[in-house]
Write a protein that holds these residues in place. Structure first.
Motif, mmCIF file in Angstrom:
data_model
loop_
_atom_site.group_PDB
_atom_site.id
_atom_site.type_symbol
_atom_site.label_atom_id
_atom_site.label_comp_id
_atom_site.label_asym_id
_atom_site.label_seq_id
_atom_site.Cartn_x
_atom_site.Cartn_y
_atom_site.Cartn_z
ATOM 1 N N UNK A 112 62.445 -70.278 29.711
ATOM 2 C CA UNK A 112 61.845 -70.719 28.452
ATOM 3 C C UNK A 112 60.572 -71.534 28.633
ATOM 4 N N UNK A 113 60.027 -71.608 29.819
ATOM 5 C CA UNK A 113 58.772 -72.310 30.031
ATOM 6 C C UNK A 113 58.917 -73.720 30.553
ATOM 7 N N UNK A 114 60.103 -74.096 30.999
ATOM 8 C CA UNK A 114 60.323 -75.415 31.579
ATOM 9 C C UNK A 114 60.276 -75.316 33.098
ATOM 10 N N UNK A 115 59.764 -76.378 33.714
ATOM 11 C CA UNK A 115 59.626 -76.410 35.175
ATOM 12 C C UNK A 115 60.076 -77.769 35.669
ATOM 13 N N UNK A 116 60.782 -77.786 36.811
ATOM 14 C CA UNK A 116 61.138 -79.035 37.480
ATOM 15 C C UNK A 116 60.204 -79.193 38.667
ATOM 16 N N UNK A 117 59.624 -80.389 38.782
ATOM 17 C CA UNK A 117 58.624 -80.651 39.812
ATOM 18 C C UNK A 117 59.163 -81.593 40.873
ATOM 19 N N UNK A 118 58.584 -81.510 42.047
ATOM 20 C CA UNK A 118 58.784 -82.465 43.127
ATOM 21 C C UNK A 118 57.449 -83.135 43.415
ATOM 22 N N UNK A 119 57.533 -84.392 43.880
ATOM 23 C CA UNK A 119 56.323 -85.052 44.379
ATOM 24 C C UNK A 119 55.925 -84.388 45.693
ATOM 25 N N UNK A 120 54.780 -84.770 46.197
ATOM 26 C CA UNK A 120 54.353 -84.274 47.502
ATOM 27 C C UNK A 120 55.336 -84.721 48.583
ATOM 28 N N UNK A 121 55.993 -85.871 48.369
ATOM 29 C CA UNK A 121 56.976 -86.391 49.323
ATOM 30 C C UNK A 121 58.352 -85.770 49.125
ATOM 31 N N UNK A 122 58.457 -84.724 48.298
ATOM 32 C CA UNK A 122 59.703 -84.001 48.000
ATOM 33 C C UNK A 122 60.690 -84.836 47.188
ATOM 34 N N UNK A 123 60.216 -85.858 46.458
ATOM 35 C CA UNK A 123 61.085 -86.600 45.545
ATOM 36 C C UNK A 123 61.126 -85.838 44.218
ATOM 37 N N UNK A 124 62.336 -85.536 43.734
ATOM 38 C CA UNK A 124 62.463 -84.722 42.534
ATOM 39 C C UNK A 124 62.273 -85.554 41.278
ATOM 40 N N UNK A 125 61.498 -85.009 40.326
ATOM 41 C CA UNK A 125 61.402 -85.617 38.991
ATOM 42 C C UNK A 125 62.571 -85.105 38.179
ATOM 43 N N UNK A 126 63.292 -85.987 37.509
ATOM 44 C CA UNK A 126 64.537 -85.620 36.838
ATOM 45 C C UNK A 126 64.308 -84.743 35.603
ATOM 46 N N UNK A 127 63.269 -85.011 34.831
ATOM 47 C CA UNK A 127 63.063 -84.295 33.571
ATOM 48 C C UNK A 127 62.230 -83.027 33.779
ATOM 49 N N UNK A 128 62.620 -81.939 33.126
ATOM 50 C CA UNK A 128 61.781 -80.737 33.194
ATOM 51 C C UNK A 128 60.514 -80.926 32.364
ATOM 52 N N UNK A 129 59.474 -80.207 32.719
ATOM 53 C CA UNK A 129 58.180 -80.318 32.052
ATOM 54 C C UNK A 129 57.804 -78.949 31.510
ATOM 55 N N UNK A 130 57.181 -78.941 30.333
ATOM 56 C CA UNK A 130 56.750 -77.687 29.728
ATOM 57 C C UNK A 130 55.539 -77.134 30.467
ATOM 58 N N UNK A 131 55.435 -75.812 30.505
ATOM 59 C CA UNK A 131 54.346 -75.133 31.206
ATOM 60 C C UNK A 131 52.987 -75.490 30.594
ATOM 61 N N UNK A 132 52.972 -75.812 29.316
ATOM 62 C CA UNK A 132 51.718 -76.131 28.631
ATOM 63 C C UNK A 132 51.041 -77.358 29.250
ATOM 64 N N UNK A 133 51.829 -78.275 29.773
ATOM 65 C CA UNK A 133 51.293 -79.513 30.310
ATOM 66 C C UNK A 133 50.934 -79.393 31.796
ATOM 67 N N UNK A 134 50.911 -78.182 32.341
ATOM 68 C CA UNK A 134 50.618 -77.995 33.764
ATOM 69 C C UNK A 134 49.439 -77.058 33.966
ATOM 70 N N UNK A 135 48.762 -77.226 35.092
ATOM 71 C CA UNK A 135 47.784 -76.231 35.521
ATOM 72 C C UNK A 135 47.813 -76.167 37.034
ATOM 73 N N UNK A 136 47.447 -75.019 37.566
ATOM 74 C CA UNK A 136 47.518 -74.820 39.012
ATOM 75 C C UNK A 136 46.503 -75.709 39.711
ATOM 76 N N UNK A 137 46.894 -76.155 40.905
ATOM 77 C CA UNK A 137 46.041 -76.991 41.712
ATOM 78 C C UNK A 137 45.617 -76.191 42.938
ATOM 79 N N UNK A 138 44.325 -76.159 43.171
ATOM 80 C CA UNK A 138 43.794 -75.447 44.327
ATOM 81 C C UNK A 138 43.127 -76.461 45.245
ATOM 82 N N UNK A 139 43.774 -76.779 46.411
ATOM 83 C CA UNK A 139 43.189 -77.804 47.290
ATOM 84 C C UNK A 139 41.886 -77.381 47.946
#
Length: 152
Positions: free
Chosen positions: A125-152
């Motif tokens: 349904x467009x929800x995503x669970x994220x991890x920090x760079x240190x692999x710490x999990x964020x508890x709440x899912x985030x909607x796809x609308x609030x994200x964009x791809x990161x290209x290092x």
């Protein structure tokens, strides 16, 4: 060609007979009779005269006040035309939009995105669970609308 014009006039006259109370107010009802004739489907063509001329259906005055399914479907089609699908997969690097304004922010120069984060899990349904760079999990899912791809 005169037969076609006479047929149209006969149909408009029938509509006018049903709409007028007496013969003196026919000129007040004529625009409504013409609208009814132009927006009704003809059995010979399977379309309205209005749609044949303008390649689209007419919006009736009543549909402005009370939206019909046709109007709602047209609005949804116009909205969905602007939607850009975003697809993420586990392991992608993303930036998360900052949704709150901190009291110590720099106004219009404040950062608009946090991150980068790593996508851990993607739901249908467009929800995503994220991890920090240190692999710490964020508890709440985030909607796809609030994200964009990161290209290092």
């Amino acid at each position: 060609m005169n037969d076609a014009v006479e047929a149209v006039n006969k149909n408009i006259k029938k509509i006018m007979e049903k709409m007028t109370v007496n013969y003196k107010d026919w000129h007040e009802m004529l625009p409504f009779a013409l609208l009814a004739y132009r927006t009704s489907i003809r059995s010979s063509t399977g379309a309205t005269p209005y749609s044949l001329v303008y390649s689209m259906e007419a919006v009736l005055p009543v549909e402005v006040e009370i939206p019909s399914m046709r109007i709602l479907a047209e609005m949804a089609r116009a909205f969905n035309k602007k939607v850009r699908p975003r697809e993420f997969s586990p392991g992608d690097l993303v930036l998360r939009k900052v949704l709150h304004v901190a009291t110590d922010s720099k106004g219009k120069f404040a950062y608009k995105y946090d991150g980068p984060f790593i996508v851990k899990e993607v739901f249908d349904e467009g929800a995503i669970i994220l991890n920090d760079i240190d692999r710490n999990e964020n508890a709440l899912p985030i909607n796809v609308v609030a994200l964009k791809k990161y290209y290092p």
